[in-house]
Design a protein around this motif. Structure first.
Motif, PDB file in Angstrom:
ATOM      1  N   ALA A  15      15.054  -0.293 -20.844  1.00 45.33           N
ATOM      2  CA  ALA A  15      16.674   0.260 -20.024  1.00 45.33           C
ATOM      3  C   ALA A  15      17.717   0.317 -21.234  1.00 45.33           C
ATOM      4  CB  ALA A  15      16.854   0.091 -18.856  1.00 45.33           C
ATOM      5  N   GLY A  16      17.507   1.775 -21.661  1.00 41.19           N
ATOM      6  CA  GLY A  16      18.545   2.080 -22.562  1.00 41.19           C
ATOM      7  C   GLY A  16      18.004   2.166 -24.027  1.00 41.19           C
ATOM      8  N   GLN A  17      16.876   2.112 -23.945  1.00 43.20           N
ATOM      9  CA  GLN A  17      16.417   2.178 -25.531  1.00 43.20           C
ATOM     10  C   GLN A  17      15.547   3.797 -25.417  1.00 43.20           C
ATOM     11  OE1 GLN A  17      13.884  -1.454 -26.223  1.00 43.20           O
ATOM     12  NE2 GLN A  17      15.072  -1.937 -27.063  1.00 43.20           N
ATOM     13  N   ARG A  18      15.453   3.796 -26.987  1.00 40.67           N
ATOM     14  CA  ARG A  18      14.579   5.229 -26.758  1.00 40.67           C
ATOM     15  C   ARG A  18      13.778   5.370 -26.601  1.00 40.67           C
ATOM     16  NH1 ARG A  18      15.374   6.324 -33.606  1.00 40.67           N
ATOM     17  NH2 ARG A  18      13.795   4.050 -34.213  1.00 40.67           N
ATOM     18  N   LEU A  19      12.773   6.043 -26.459  1.00 44.61           N
ATOM     19  CA  LEU A  19      11.768   6.761 -25.928  1.00 44.61           C
ATOM     20  C   LEU A  19      11.160   7.585 -27.190  1.00 44.61           C
ATOM     21  CD1 LEU A  19      11.421   7.455 -22.578  1.00 44.61           C
ATOM     22  CD2 LEU A  19      10.878   4.833 -23.250  1.00 44.61           C
ATOM     23  N   ALA A  20       9.573   7.158 -27.295  1.00 42.84           N
ATOM     24  CA  ALA A  20       8.352   8.304 -28.143  1.00 42.84           C
ATOM     25  C   ALA A  20       8.195   9.194 -27.322  1.00 42.84           C
ATOM     26  CB  ALA A  20       7.805   7.379 -29.550  1.00 42.84           C
ATOM     27  N   VAL A  21       8.559  10.076 -27.418  1.00 41.96           N
ATOM     28  CA  VAL A  21       7.906  11.188 -26.278  1.00 41.96           C
ATOM     29  C   VAL A  21       6.737  12.506 -27.510  1.00 41.96           C
ATOM     30  CG1 VAL A  21       7.504  13.297 -24.372  1.00 41.96           C
ATOM     31  CG2 VAL A  21       8.945  11.073 -24.907  1.00 41.96           C
ATOM     32  N   LEU A  50      16.083  10.076 -24.767  1.00 42.72           N
ATOM     33  CA  LEU A  50      17.146   8.490 -24.713  1.00 42.72           C
ATOM     34  C   LEU A  50      15.964   8.659 -22.454  1.00 42.72           C
ATOM     35  CD1 LEU A  50      18.951   6.355 -24.237  1.00 42.72           C
ATOM     36  CD2 LEU A  50      20.630   7.827 -23.200  1.00 42.72           C
ATOM     37  N   SER A  51      15.523   7.181 -22.150  1.00 41.03           N
ATOM     38  CA  SER A  51      15.397   6.651 -20.999  1.00 41.03           C
ATOM     39  C   SER A  51      16.582   6.140 -20.162  1.00 41.03           C
ATOM     40  CB  SER A  51      13.590   6.563 -20.632  1.00 41.03           C
ATOM     41  OG  SER A  51      13.205   6.202 -19.956  1.00 41.03           O
ATOM     42  N   GLU A  52      16.586   6.213 -19.096  1.00 41.77           N
ATOM     43  CA  GLU A  52      17.033   5.349 -18.199  1.00 41.77           C
ATOM     44  C   GLU A  52      16.710   4.025 -17.734  1.00 41.77           C
ATOM     45  OE1 GLU A  52      19.521   7.139 -15.321  1.00 41.77           O
ATOM     46  OE2 GLU A  52      20.749   8.824 -16.822  1.00 41.77           O
ATOM     47  N   GLN A  53      15.166   4.314 -17.600  1.00 42.21           N
ATOM     48  CA  GLN A  53      14.235   2.966 -17.504  1.00 42.21           C
ATOM     49  C   GLN A  53      12.872   2.833 -18.230  1.00 42.21           C
ATOM     50  OE1 GLN A  53      12.132   4.157 -13.499  1.00 42.21           O
ATOM     51  NE2 GLN A  53      13.114   6.667 -13.836  1.00 42.21           N
ATOM     52  N   ALA A  54      12.000   1.663 -17.834  1.00 41.68           N
ATOM     53  CA  ALA A  54      11.628   1.112 -18.547  1.00 41.68           C
ATOM     54  C   ALA A  54      10.253   2.433 -18.792  1.00 41.68           C
ATOM     55  CB  ALA A  54      11.241   0.173 -18.330  1.00 41.68           C
ATOM     56  N   LEU A  55       9.490   3.430 -18.989  1.00 47.61           N
ATOM     57  CA  LEU A  55       7.923   4.114 -19.209  1.00 47.61           C
ATOM     58  C   LEU A  55       6.547   3.327 -20.123  1.00 47.61           C
ATOM     59  CD1 LEU A  55      10.136   7.137 -18.471  1.00 47.61           C
ATOM     60  CD2 LEU A  55       9.253   6.196 -16.993  1.00 47.61           C
ATOM     61  N   ILE A  58      15.802  11.822 -21.687  1.00 43.01           N
ATOM     62  CA  ILE A  58      14.484  12.539 -20.334  1.00 43.01           C
ATOM     63  C   ILE A  58      15.026  13.359 -19.292  1.00 43.01           C
ATOM     64  CG2 ILE A  58      12.656  11.394 -21.526  1.00 43.01           C
ATOM     65  CD1 ILE A  58      12.236   9.810 -18.732  1.00 43.01           C
ATOM     66  N   VAL A  59      13.710  14.510 -18.839  1.00 45.67           N
ATOM     67  CA  VAL A  59      15.028  15.264 -17.432  1.00 45.67           C
ATOM     68  C   VAL A  59      14.219  14.124 -16.032  1.00 45.67           C
ATOM     69  CG1 VAL A  59      14.345  16.715 -15.763  1.00 45.67           C
ATOM     70  CG2 VAL A  59      14.878  17.106 -18.176  1.00 45.67           C
ATOM     71  N   GLU A  60      12.286  13.927 -15.783  1.00 43.13           N
ATOM     72  CA  GLU A  60      11.896  13.526 -14.971  1.00 43.13           C
ATOM     73  C   GLU A  60      10.474  13.003 -15.402  1.00 43.13           C
ATOM     74  OE1 GLU A  60      11.182  16.083 -11.619  1.00 43.13           O
ATOM     75  OE2 GLU A  60       9.763  17.600 -12.889  1.00 43.13           O
ATOM     76  N   HIS A  61       9.904  11.594 -14.971  1.00 42.42           N
ATOM     77  CA  HIS A  61       8.929  11.159 -15.161  1.00 42.42           C
ATOM     78  C   HIS A  61       7.477  11.402 -14.348  1.00 42.42           C
ATOM     79  CE1 HIS A  61      10.014   8.146 -13.002  1.00 42.42           C
ATOM     80  NE2 HIS A  61       8.854   7.081 -13.442  1.00 42.42           N
ATOM     81  N   PHE A  62       7.026  11.653 -14.647  1.00 41.43           N
ATOM     82  CA  PHE A  62       5.383  12.007 -13.374  1.00 41.43           C
ATOM     83  C   PHE A  62       5.379  10.460 -12.620  1.00 41.43           C
ATOM     84  CE2 PHE A  62       4.635  16.141 -14.006  1.00 41.43           C
ATOM     85  CZ  PHE A  62       5.630  16.775 -15.051  1.00 41.43           C
ATOM     86  N   GLY A  63       6.281   9.472 -11.889  1.00 45.87           N
ATOM     87  CA  GLY A  63       5.386   8.235 -11.461  1.00 45.87           C
ATOM     88  C   GLY A  63       4.388   8.147 -10.317  1.00 45.87           C
ATOM     89  N   ALA A  64       4.017   9.968 -10.001  1.00 46.70           N
ATOM     90  CA  ALA A  64       2.715   9.087  -9.318  1.00 46.70           C
ATOM     91  C   ALA A  64       1.680   9.426 -10.047  1.00 46.70           C
ATOM     92  CB  ALA A  64       2.699  10.932  -8.237  1.00 46.70           C
ATOM     93  N   LEU A  65       1.616   9.442 -11.433  1.00 44.49           N
ATOM     94  CA  LEU A  65       0.498   9.186 -11.419  1.00 44.49           C
ATOM     95  C   LEU A  65       0.122   7.668 -12.687  1.00 44.49           C
ATOM     96  CD1 LEU A  65      -0.515  13.061 -13.059  1.00 44.49           C
ATOM     97  CD2 LEU A  65      -1.554  11.642 -11.753  1.00 44.49           C
ATOM     98  N   PRO A  66      -0.805   7.513 -13.105  1.00 50.18           N
ATOM     99  CA  PRO A  66      -1.215   6.027 -13.177  1.00 50.18           C
ATOM    100  C   PRO A  66      -0.731   6.429 -15.332  1.00 50.18           C
ATOM    101  CG  PRO A  66      -3.330   6.392 -13.151  1.00 50.18           C
ATOM    102  CD  PRO A  66      -2.800   7.750 -12.533  1.00 50.18           C
ATOM    103  N   PRO A  67      -0.199   6.112 -16.082  1.00 47.48           N
ATOM    104  CA  PRO A  67      -0.548   6.173 -17.522  1.00 47.48           C
ATOM    105  C   PRO A  67      -1.164   6.846 -18.128  1.00 47.48           C
ATOM    106  CG  PRO A  67       0.744   4.822 -17.567  1.00 47.48           C
ATOM    107  CD  PRO A  67       0.501   4.434 -16.026  1.00 47.48           C
TER     108      PRO A  67
END
Length: 711
Positions: A22-28, A45-50, A86-95
């Motif tokens: 959390a608080g770190q940047r994400l490469a997307v 930027l992400s507010e949670q670990a993805l 990021i706007v949102e993540h698709f948490g219902a799907l596995p990575p």
């Protein structure tokens, strides 16, 4: 391995995976505009670990787009950077799995495309229109719709057809190969009718019984339902899904989700299916591996066959490449080093047909001996017409291969020599008698047939040459009472038309089947005892160095449609109407000797410095004028000339493409050649940023095609 040492190095080394905190940047990875220079993942930027592989929606310019969280290394603190969140993540799907991301990463680098462009292109298009809540609702409906499969039972050996000695030996070798580390690649080289599909089925059974998933690739959509039916019959309690462009967006998304969630036991599809996310992948089969359809011809021009080999290495899954006529690249990889090959694959041979039936006798019909008046009267020589009539009298079927649809390739005026050219393409408009139209098969431009010559007013305009429609008409006139049918792109445009046409053939409701190459491969026509190739000579003298290889494969595959029932094998024949009966290609065809033909072609390729003994790329440019396209290519060559010389890369002068103009767009190309793959890849990677900076005011688009199939 097709990619040489670079593919192996990438597969072994991989990439360091660090889940951002959390608080770190994400490469997307996002689908950035082509040639924008944004070919690597962007920072958000992400507010949670993805975890890497998570699907997200992110702002991109003024839009919100779908993206994939990509693998990252050590990140700088997000507070020091002006990043959008990021706007949102698709948490219902596995990575998406790590091996999937490695496959995309390699393919993007090898084929000189952006990571985001390729990653998003191979995801279902319907995902782009969904937000996280909509996807979660879609998943709930999908889970309700999918009934829990019955407990799969091991195959009952007593109900299966006994294996031939060659099939048993091949399966023993494949199982030994699967237990090796790494499992490696096997070329299953079997004549048509030798039972390659049964080998696929037995290997799939072994993998599925072990709790793994299987991926089976076929070259064309029209072969998918037939093979899918064979797998469904063998595995009634397994979940089988298909992936190909004939599916609706909703169907493709549902099948893709089942693959990702591990609900699908077996995925069967065309080249796009090589990117299906399979968390338990245990086997990859590439059927008819030689087929050109495995090479994507627009966008990221990847080879699904080559990527299947890489994916097998990444996921420690055995790969089976099956063909009666292996591509020369695959043949070279399967030859031992001592015999001049690369020694990368293991070759397994199925030399005889199941049931002991022989291969059809090949008869070369010299058209030089057929009187001119008979040639003008019919596309078929009298001897061939008599052979077809004899088959009909015995209740057998014949198949005629003419790889040209329509009634006639061109209409022409007998007075002024006007021909039905396309005003938008460097091609003729084909005459279709059924709807009385002149149709360009490249841009789609269609007009009604004129009542008289547009140039001189002469009412006597005649068809020149023959297509499948005209051949069907001539056969119906010459064989009254015969049931003649045609299968080509015109008769199978509507949903279900192909399946219905094939069902009529299998049911014995057709005496003579006329078709293009779609009927020449993969079909098990039990009553066909005669196959004839009507006009095969054009490819013998093509400027494309691969044309003879493709022709030989097509004719040998077509011959394999005859005599598949052992009861009729002795009477089965393959007729070839040719003006060049002494050509070496026909001599190899007469012996059904794909091995000898491959060796002779490889010797020619080595002498000429062509693949697989050299490595090629094409830089293509499209513009409104040929001069503009070639001027841009010449400027590109000037930018890269110094680096090319240092790397041992040859840049040939720009030339028009074989089909120079399509839909009012002029096309040109520049050939790039190197003796080794790694220096070619390094040169292309360094040249691409220079090309992106090259001004293109008069060029509409350009692209690099690595390992082109046609030059």
């Amino acid at each position: 391995m097709p990619f040489g040492e670079s593919g192996a190095d990438f597969a072994q080394e991989g990439r360091a995976v660090t889940a951002p905190t959390a608080g770190q940047r994400l490469a997307v990875a996002v689908d950035a505009p082509q040639h924008s220079g944004l070919d690597r993942p962007l920072d958000y930027l992400s507010e949670q670990a993805l975890a890497p592989g998570t699907l997200v929606r992110v702002p991109f310019g003024k839009r919100e787009v779908l993206g994939v969280v990509w693998d990252t290394g050590a990140d700088a603190p997000a507070e020091s950077m002006a990043l959008r969140g990021i706007v949102e993540h698709f948490g219902a799907l596995p990575p998406l799995p790590a091996a999937w991301r490695s496959l995309v990463e390699f393919a993007a680098g090898y084929y000189q495309r952006g990571v985001g462009e390729l990653a998003l292109a191979v995801l279902p298009a319907a995902l782009r229109d969904l937000d996280a809540a909509a996807l979660e609702r879609r998943l709930k409906r999908l889970r309700k719709k999918i009934a829990p499969p019955a407990a799969p039972a091991p195959a009952e050996q007593a109900s299966l057809r006994p294996l031939t000695e060659a099939q048993s030996a091949a399966l023993d070798a494949l199982r030994a190969q699967a237990a090796a580390e790494p499992p490696g690649v096997s070329l299953l080289h079997g004549v048509t009718g030798s039972g390659k599909t049964e080998v696929y089925l037995r290997e799939a059974q072994r993998v599925l019984d072990g709790g793994r998933q299987a991926l089976v690739l076929v070259p064309e959509i029209n072969l998918t339902p037939q093979l899918e039916a064979r797998f469904a019959e063998r595995f009634p309690n397994r979940r089988i899904v298909s992936l190909h462009s004939g599916l609706t967006p909703a169907q493709r998304l549902a099948h893709w989700l089942q693959a990702l969630l591990g609900e699908a036991d077996l995925v069967l599809g065309t080249r796009m299916a090589v990117f299906a996310p399979l968390p338990r992948l245990g086997l990859i089969v590439v059927d008819e591996e030689h087929d050109a359809s495995y090479k994507q011809q627009d966008g990221a021009r990847y080879s699904a066959r080559d990527l299947a080999v890489l994916r097998g290495r990444l996921e420690r899954a055995p790969v089976i490449l099956g063909s009666a006529t292996p591509s020369l690249e695959t043949w070279h990889n399967a030859l031992p080093i001592a015999d001049g090959g690369a020694g990368r694959y293991r070759r397994l041979v199925l030399a005889g047909r199941v049931g002991g039936g022989g291969l059809p006798r090949v008869r070369l019909l010299d058209m030089n001996q057929v009187p001119r008046e008979q040639q003008r009267a019919s596309a078929l020589a009298p001897a061939l017409m008599q052979a077809i009539a004899e088959r009909i009298a015995r209740g057998e079927q014949s198949l005629l291969l003419l790889n040209r649809r329509g009634y006639s390739p061109v209409l022409h005026c007998l007075d002024c020599s006007w021909k039905s050219g396309c005003p938008h393409c460097s091609a003729w408009r084909v005459f279709h008698k059924g709807d009385r139209t002149l149709r360009c098969h490249h841009c789609g431009f269609t007009e009604r047939v004129p009542r008289a010559c547009p140039d001189c007013g002469n009412a006597d305009i005649q068809p020149l040459g023959r297509g499948t429609e005209r051949l069907e008409e001539q056969l119906a006139q010459a064989l009254p009472g015969a049931r003649v049918a045609r299968l080509d792109a015109d008769t199978t445009r509507h949903a279900g038309a192909l399946a219905a046409g094939l069902a009529r053939v299998h049911a014995g409701e057709v005496d003579v089947l006329v078709g293009t190459q779609m009927v020449a491969k993969g079909h098990d026509f039990r009553r066909v005892t005669l196959v004839a190739a009507v006009q095969p000579d054009a490819a013998l003298f093509s400027s494309d160095f691969r044309a003879p290889e493709r022709l030989f494969a097509l004719l040998l595959q077509a011959a394999g449609r005859a005599g598949r029932d052992a009861a009729h094998a002795a009477a089965s024949e393959m007729w070839v109407q040719t003006w060049h009966p002494q050509h070496a290609l026909f001599a190899a065809l007469d012996r059904h000797d794909s091995e000898a033909y491959a060796h002779s072609q490889l010797a020619e390729r080595r002498q000429a410095g062509l693949p697989p003994y050299a490595h090629l790329a094409l830089l293509r440019a499209d513009a409104r004028t040929q001069e503009a396209a070639r001027a841009w290519l010449d400027a590109a060559a000037a930018l890269g000339s110094e680096a090319a010389a240092a790397a041992g890369v040859v840049l040939y002068p720009s030339v028009p493409t074989p089909m120079q103009r399509v839909a009012d767009v002029e096309r040109a190309q520049l050939l790039i050649e190197c003796a080794a793959r790694p220096p070619l890849q390094r040169f292309l990677a360094g040249w691409l940023p220079q090309l992106q900076g090259l001004k293109t005011p008069r060029v509409m688009r350009w692209a690099i095609d690595v390992d082109p199939l046609a030059i």
